[in-house]
Enzyme design. Structure first.
Site, mmCIF file in Angstrom:
data_model
loop_
_atom_site.group_PDB
_atom_site.id
_atom_site.type_symbol
_atom_site.label_atom_id
_atom_site.label_comp_id
_atom_site.label_asym_id
_atom_site.label_seq_id
_atom_site.Cartn_x
_atom_site.Cartn_y
_atom_site.Cartn_z
ATOM 1 C CE LYS A 120 8.335 -2.304 1.908
ATOM 2 N NZ LYS A 120 8.047 -1.903 0.524
ATOM 3 C CG ASP A 259 -2.443 -4.223 -0.330
ATOM 4 O OD1 ASP A 259 -3.063 -4.820 -1.226
ATOM 5 O OD2 ASP A 259 -1.367 -4.627 0.135
HETATM 6 P P1 AMP Z 1 3.177 -6.193 0.419
HETATM 7 O O1 AMP Z 1 3.131 -7.437 -0.386
HETATM 8 O O2 AMP Z 1 4.556 -5.753 0.775
HETATM 9 O O3 AMP Z 1 2.379 -5.092 -0.181
HETATM 10 O O4 AMP Z 1 2.514 -6.543 1.831
HETATM 11 C C1 AMP Z 1 1.216 -7.050 1.996
HETATM 12 C C2 AMP Z 1 0.899 -7.165 3.462
HETATM 13 O O5 AMP Z 1 1.774 -8.095 4.110
HETATM 14 C C3 AMP Z 1 1.034 -5.870 4.255
HETATM 15 O O6 AMP Z 1 0.026 -5.862 5.224
HETATM 16 C C4 AMP Z 1 2.407 -5.995 4.875
HETATM 17 O O7 AMP Z 1 2.546 -5.207 6.043
HETATM 18 C C5 AMP Z 1 2.454 -7.475 5.206
HETATM 19 N N1 AMP Z 1 3.822 -7.996 5.296
HETATM 20 C C6 AMP Z 1 4.708 -8.154 4.295
HETATM 21 N N2 AMP Z 1 5.871 -8.661 4.763
HETATM 22 C C7 AMP Z 1 5.737 -8.816 6.100
HETATM 23 C C8 AMP Z 1 6.589 -9.300 7.150
HETATM 24 N N3 AMP Z 1 7.840 -9.720 6.920
HETATM 25 N N4 AMP Z 1 6.084 -9.303 8.408
HETATM 26 C C9 AMP Z 1 4.842 -8.889 8.652
HETATM 27 N N5 AMP Z 1 3.996 -8.437 7.723
HETATM 28 C C10 AMP Z 1 4.419 -8.396 6.447
HETATM 29 MG MG MG Z 2 2.202 -3.194 0.233
#
Ligand code: AMP
Ligand code: MG
Length: 491
Positions: A120, A259
């Site tokens: 990550k 997700d």
């Molecule tokens: P999360 O809130 O961490 O569950 O992420 C939700 C979505 O946003 C997922 O598709 C992650 O891969 C994407 N995402 C979160 N942070 C980033 C970042 N810094 N760069 C690119 N994609 C991100």
């Molecule tokens: Mg996530």
């Protein structure tokens, strides 16, 4: 991309596979991690490394750090960005995927279990949209601390193998040090993975994904009359049990989007998560959860909502006739509330030391206890830990947490008459959880380069039931001035 090419890099018994990449190629984009300009190991989980057949000494070497950050690809591994969809705060997002993560591959651990090794913060991927693909030291260490604490509490979770600072500055509100978390999970299959496969309209892909999930997590379902309905039933049972354990421990996930819900029943994606300090059913810690959708008390309802989305994705596999498929899904989902309630009640009976008592006796007692908690709002963890003292005849620790202890005294008299087992209570009510003020303190120090507090906090929370002298401040409630506590998504 380079390949290690030989097993000298890895100790015996560890061999990477690329099973997801091979079996579900439509949902796996081969990709490579960004180089880390100046990798520094911040924390390594040596017991977990050993269980995976990875030599901790090797992982600490320069080559090992390249493995942990994904820039050295071991033989057999095919790093991929996984595709998934999801419902975020209730709204469908058809294409999310690993925007800042990669699945390095699978390994078989010492117990013969197939586990994902995942990175990550490893850089941009085709799923990054507007994001930079990066992660920073604080949130990655937060995931490390909280996931390892959850594991030690006995709650199913992804594990954390290491956090490596990359030496790359990352622009957030300020510039922060970049990091990669190396995560281990029994898989990264999510409800959102099924929403993605379902959304393609390719029933063959959906079936292959379901077969993959059955084979990895619920092999018994393959023998059922309707294996896909059996898969759904198994996931429903696993999530009912998981969320009951969260509630019993006072854990608030913070962002229960589909997700972020696994098929395995493991807790995943520690972002704006936190444990309750003072008992508050409406507690919300996430700065972006303005409506309180994912508040403490809403978690069971939200899990059920997510399972309904899972069922919708699976409908074409349940039955050819849509009406029949919907009826089957509704019947199966109906089990969730019963399973959740049974798991929560059993857990609560253990927390008050009456595990084997009749529910008809304990249930009104528990209801009354929660009235006392709601009125007095004591520190949740300290209250239950202190209750064992009350079972042994010393109520001071608990009474001191309550502004008006009279109702508790009356309750305790009836409860004690039932003979609560204090020893059992010590084994289910933790002394040490990752308390919000201590997590913040450890992350601030680590971000500034001091890892001592992180080490002490990990020492406390990775043996949560075993109270030890010298760790008093790790068992104590937050200081009066602390809060309201706000957390942020881990970007
Ligand atoms: P999360 O809130 O961490 O569950 O992420 C939700 C979505 O946003 C997922 O598709 C992650 O891969 C994407 N995402 C979160 N942070 C980033 C970042 N810094 N760069 C690119 N994609 C991100
Ligand atoms: Mg996530």
């Amino acid at each position: 991309m380079t390949s290690a090419g030989s097993s000298t890099a890895l100790s015996d018994g560890c061999l990477f596979d690329g099973r997801f990449a091979r079996e579900l190629a439509e949902m796996a984009i081969p990709w490579q991690a960004d180089e880390a300009p100046d990798p520094q190991l911040l924390v390594l989980n040596e017991p977990l490394a050993t269980a995976l057949g990875l030599d901790p000494g090797y992982l600490r070497s320069a080559e090992g750090l390249r493995l942990l950050t994904g820039t050295l690809v071991p033989g057999g591994a095919t790093p991929v960005a996984q595709a998934y969809a999801g419902h975020q705060f209730g709204w469908p997002a058809p294409r999310l995927g690993d925007g800042r993560a990669l699945l390095l591959g699978e390994v078989t651990d010492a117990r013969g279990r197939l586990l994902d090794v995942h990175l990550k913060g490893s850089g941009r991927t085709p799923f990054s949209r507007g994001g930079d693909g990066l992660a920073v030291v604080g949130p990655m260490l937060r995931e490390y601390i909280v996931s390892e604490a959850m594991h030690a509490l006995g709650i199913p979770t992804t594990r954390s193998l290491a956090v490596v600072a990359t030496g790359r500055p990352v622009l957030r509100e300020t510039t922060l040090p970049g990091a990669v978390l190396t995560r281990v999970a029994s898989s990264h299959l999510r409800v959102g993975s099924f929403e993605y496969a379902g959304g393609t309209g390719d029933t063959g892909l959906l079936r292959r994904l379901a077969d993959h999930a059955i084979s990895r997590h619920y092999p018994d379902a393959a023998e059922a009359g309707n294996p896909y309905l059996a898969l759904f039933q198994a996931v429903t049972a696993a999530q009912a049990s998981l969320v009951a354990q969260w509630m019993l421990a006072g854990f608030v996930h913070g962002v229960m989007n589909t997700d972020n819900m696994t098929i395995s029943g493991e807790t995943i994606d520690y972002g704006p998560c936190a444990f309750l300090d003072a008992f508050d059913p409406a507690a919300v810690f996430s700065s972006i959860d303005e409506a309180g959708r994912y508040s403490y008390r809403n978690q069971p309802v939200m899990a059920e909502w997510n399972l309904a989305r899972f069922a919708e994705s699976l409908l074409p596999l349940f039955h050819d006739v849509p009406e029949q498929a919907v009826g089957m899904a509704q019947d199966a989902l109906g089990a969730f509330r019963r399973q959740y309630s049974a798991a929560w009640s059993a857990g609560m009976r253990a927390k008050i030391g009456l595990r084997d008592a009749d529910d008809a006796v304990t249930s009104p007692l528990v209801d009354e206890l929660f009235e006392i908690l709601g009125a007095g709002r004591p520190d949740y963890t300290s209250f239950f830990r202190g209750l064992a003292g009350a079972a042994r005849g010393d109520s001071d620790a608990v009474r001191n947490l309550l502004p008006e202890p009279d109702a508790f005294d009356a309750w305790a008299e009836r409860w004690r008459a039932l003979g609560p087992d204090a020893g059992m209570m010590d084994r289910v009510n933790p002394a040490y959880i990752p308390r919000n003020h201590l997590v913040e303190e450890a992350l601030d120090a680590a971000t500034a380069g001091d890892l001592v507090r992180l080490g002490r906090l990990l020492e406390a929370v990775t043996s949560p039931y075993d109270e030890r002298p010298g760790l008093e401040r790790y068992a104590a409630a937050a200081p009066d001035g602390f809060g309201p506590y706000r957390t942020f998504c881990g970007t």
